[in-house]
Design an enzyme around this catalytic site. Structure first.
Site, PDB file in Angstrom:
ATOM      1  N   HIS A   1    -102.798  -8.426 -58.863  1.00 15.73           N
ATOM      2  CA  HIS A   1    -103.891  -7.528 -58.452  1.00 15.73           C
ATOM      3  C   HIS A   1    -104.993  -7.666 -59.718  1.00 15.73           C
ATOM      4  CE1 HIS A   1    -101.500  -6.245 -55.057  1.00 15.73           C
ATOM      5  NE2 HIS A   1    -100.394  -6.128 -55.994  1.00 15.73           N
TER       6      HIS A   1
ATOM      7  N   ASP B   1    -105.314  -9.825 -54.892  1.00 14.16           N
ATOM      8  CA  ASP B   1    -106.441  -9.219 -54.433  1.00 14.16           C
ATOM      9  C   ASP B   1    -107.065  -9.242 -55.638  1.00 14.16           C
ATOM     10  OD1 ASP B   1    -104.972  -6.864 -55.419  1.00 14.16           O
ATOM     11  OD2 ASP B   1    -104.612  -5.975 -53.223  1.00 14.16           O
TER      12      ASP B   1
ATOM     13  N   ASN C   1     -90.533 -10.014 -59.750  1.00 12.80           N
ATOM     14  CA  ASN C   1     -91.953  -9.824 -59.346  1.00 12.80           C
ATOM     15  C   ASN C   1     -92.421  -8.842 -60.175  1.00 12.80           C
ATOM     16  OD1 ASN C   1     -94.151 -10.615 -57.475  1.00 12.80           O
ATOM     17  ND2 ASN C   1     -93.843  -8.464 -56.490  1.00 12.80           N
TER      18      ASN C   1
ATOM     19  N   GLU D   1     -99.133 -11.274 -54.476  1.00 12.09           N
ATOM     20  CA  GLU D   1     -99.915 -10.171 -53.873  1.00 12.09           C
ATOM     21  C   GLU D   1    -101.539 -10.081 -54.456  1.00 12.09           C
ATOM     22  OE1 GLU D   1     -97.780  -6.591 -54.835  1.00 12.09           O
ATOM     23  OE2 GLU D   1     -96.064  -7.180 -54.820  1.00 12.09           O
TER      24      GLU D   1
HETATM   25  C1  XIL Z   1     -98.420  -1.208 -51.755  1.00 11.49           C
HETATM   26  C2  XIL Z   1     -98.838  -1.029 -50.294  1.00 11.49           C
HETATM   27  O1  XIL Z   1     -99.851  -2.082 -50.199  1.00 11.49           O
HETATM   28  C3  XIL Z   1     -99.245   0.251 -49.678  1.00 11.49           C
HETATM   29  O2  XIL Z   1     -99.629   0.062 -48.505  1.00 11.49           O
HETATM   30  C4  XIL Z   1     -98.317   1.226 -50.023  1.00 11.49           C
HETATM   31  O3  XIL Z   1     -98.819   2.307 -49.790  1.00 11.49           O
HETATM   32  C5  XIL Z   1     -97.696   1.029 -51.423  1.00 11.49           C
HETATM   33  O4  XIL Z   1     -97.359  -0.281 -51.995  1.00 11.49           O
HETATM   34  N1  XIL Z   1     -97.005  -3.953 -55.830  1.00 11.49           N
HETATM   35  C6  XIL Z   1     -96.274  -4.076 -54.762  1.00 11.49           C
HETATM   36  C7  XIL Z   1     -96.419  -3.428 -53.451  1.00 11.49           C
HETATM   37  O5  XIL Z   1     -95.190  -4.667 -55.160  1.00 11.49           O
HETATM   38  O6  XIL Z   1     -95.352  -3.349 -52.706  1.00 11.49           O
HETATM   39  C8  XIL Z   1     -97.365  -2.704 -53.359  1.00 11.49           C
HETATM   40  O7  XIL Z   1     -97.857  -2.354 -51.792  1.00 11.49           O
HETATM   41  C9  XIL Z   1     -98.705  -2.745 -54.118  1.00 11.49           C
HETATM   42  C10 XIL Z   1     -98.154  -2.946 -55.689  1.00 11.49           C
END
Ligand code: XIL
Length: 537
Positions: free
Chosen positions: A221, A252, A185, A250
């Site tokens: 992201h 957003d 990932n 993930e």
């Molecule tokens: C983030 C969480 O959303 C937060 O709550 C935490 O403080 C930090 O991690 N990549 C990832 C996720 O693989 O695990 C991360 O999640 C965001 C970036």
């Protein structure tokens, strides 16, 4: 009664939750869940249970949560998520086993052999706990092993163990649960760039060595101010062609605050594009959103001045992004059979010996899936050839033949793949080409972020009248910018001047033929300049 004829048909099914529409396509739609609102807020629980068919623990399965001290395992948060998923008939994606963040200090200070043992033990305990639980179907085995330039991230894992920890972790996970799907990932790998190409090469090489990598996760992201990775579908497909499952893990899509309706609209388009890309790639299992309500999102804490990245607002009201995700999942041949209106007659401009710009009046789409773009065709008697595709009502055609008449038309395409009828024809004639050799190069910024960008494609076109066997493109990087990686060319840098020569496989260009290469650049934070002065010889 008249309204009944004018409105698109609605049905109970059309307004069904996201997971119903995703299931009809054989995909999941997921959300990352946090344990505290899950325990405390009814609205949070209700939406999480009804809209999504897959969940990921936002933090509860990370190493610091599951093994805070060596050999001392705590699964309360992880179990909460798994039990919630079980009650609601949802799959769980385990996140994450090996990551350079949220891993306790005791791990980071271990010697190489002790670290290897700790990896084996951690994976066997954590994956092993859920190996017989039908809800837990997949794991992020390693997370974020590359830096943005495509080099290995110099994490404590890498610094202590070299690259070997990746294969070791996958083998340990397979041993702990032979049925789980095992993923690698990362972020900033949604489009084709130096980092995603490094990931592609790693996955390919691991699989050739028999390392059990089953799946690639694209975090997703994204930010509306940095542009959409328009080749996300193509990128997912190249991974799929390696034989792995792909997924968006993930998602957003953040914006500079304050939020406004125009930013909401752009954000909705980005969400729709991601869902459409997954819909279009058979090997894409689904899309997970990193949360669902703006009330609980990591974005404002992480990206200064940014927020509103999710599909519900902080009061649990659906945003345009929700509708976009819903409609992209619901759209498709079964629900939208209405094609867009025909585009207006194209007009040509900037006609050269090998290129031309076409512009037309946009189509509209009322079938529900939304206007997706346009196909441009050349009319040629029996079979028409497609000259290009565009997501806007304009296109720059390249690689045309000099001194040739073109009769072209445009068709609009919607999100369900319905094609409009043809626009009226436009006719133009390219200029006569130079008689000797010659080539041109044009670079397009594909995606950019605060301190970097990817230029792709740099299109190299043989504008001469005979074939060439090699090319050299030069361009200038703005002051302070440094080249971070490149592909499909052999590149050298002197000062700010970059010289890109063809690779072994793309130097031969027939007259009017084109090829392309790409590169990635790191720049000072806040600087928005991009390269200029492309020349080709
Ligand atoms: C983030 C969480 O959303 C937060 O709550 C935490 O403080 C930090 O991690 N990549 C990832 C996720 O693989 O695990 C991360 O999640 C965001 C970036």
């Amino acid at each position: 009664m008249l309204a009944a004829f004018l409105l698109p048909a609605t049905s109970a099914e059309a307004s069904a939750p996201l997971r119903t529409h995703a299931a009809a396509r054989g995909k999941f739609i997921g959300a990352a869940l946090a344990t505290s609102p899950l325990a405390n807020e009814t609205s949070y629980r209700t939406i999480a249970a009804t809209e999504f068919s897959q969940v990921t623990a936002e933090n509860a399965m990370k190493w610091e949560s599951t093994e805070p001290n060596q050999g001392q395992f705590t699964f309360s948060g992880a179990d909460t998520i798994v039990n919630f998923a079980t009650q609601n008939n949802q799959q769980v994606h385990g996140h994450t086993l090996i990551w350079h963040q949220q891993t306790p200090g005791w791990v980071q200070g271990l010697s190489a052999s002790a670290m290897r043992t700790a990896i084996q033990n951690h994976i066997s305990q954590v994956v092993g706990r859920y190996a017989d639980n039908p809800a837990v179907t997949s794991w992020d085995v390693v997370n974020e092993v590359f830096d943005d330039n495509g080099g290995w991230r110099t994490s404590f894992w890498y610094n202590t163990l070299g690259q070997s920890f990746v294969a070791d972790a996958f083998r340990a996970a397979r041993a702990a649960d032979p049925d789980a799907r095992l993923c690698i990932n990362d972020y900033n790998v949604e489009g084709i760039n130096a980092k995603s190409t490094a990931m592609y090469n790693l996955v390919s090489s691991l699989r050739q060595q028999g390392v059990p990598v089953d799946c690639v996760g694209f975090q997703g992201h994204l930010a509306i101010q940095y542009g959409f990775p328009s080749d996300i579908q193509q990128n997912m497909q190249r991974f799929a062609d390696l034989g792995v499952q792909v997924r968006v893990t993930e998602l957003d899509i953040r914006m500079q605050m304050p939020r406004d309706s125009s930013k909401d609209t752009t954000q909705a388009t980005y969400y729709r594009n991601v869902i459409n890309a997954c819909n279009a790639v058979t090997a894409c299992a689904g899309v997970t959103i990193w949360g669902f309500t703006d009330k609980y999102s990591w974005v404002p804490d992480t990206f200064s001045g940014q927020g509103a990245a999710l599909i519900y607002d902080e009061n649990y009201q659906q945003k345009p992004a929700y509708t976009a995700v819903h409609d992209a999942l619901a759209g498709g041949t079964s629900t939208d059979t209405t094609p867009p209106t025909a585009p207006g007659t194209p007009t040509s401009s900037n006609v050269t010996s090998n290129s031309a710009t076409l512009t037309w009046t946009a189509s509209t789409d009322s079938g529900g899936s939304g206007l997706a773009g346009y196909n441009v065709y050349r009319e040629q008697g029996t079979t028409d050839t497609q000259l290009g595709q565009s997501t806007t009502n304009s296109i720059n055609l390249t690689g045309l033949t000099p001194n040739t008449q073109y009769q072209v038309y445009v068709r609009a395409r919607d999100g369900a793949g319905n094609l409009s009828s043809n626009s009226a024809l436009a006719t133009f004639t390219t200029q006569s080409g130079p008689s000797g050799g010659g080539c041109t190069a044009t670079g397009t910024v594909q995606t950019q972020w605060n301190n970097g960008y990817v230029v792709q494609p740099v299109t190299v076109t043989n504008t001469g009248s005979s074939a060439i066997t090699g090319w050299t493109v030069t361009f200038t990087l703005p002051a302070g910018h440094t080249l971070a990686g490149s592909w499909n060319a052999s590149v050298t840098v002197s000062g700010q001047t970059v010289t890109a020569k063809n690779a072994a496989y793309n130097g031969n260009l027939a007259a009017n033929a084109s090829t392309s290469f790409g590169f990635q650049v790191t720049r000072p934070s806040g600087n928005t300049q991009t390269p200029s002065g492309y020349t080709c010889a």
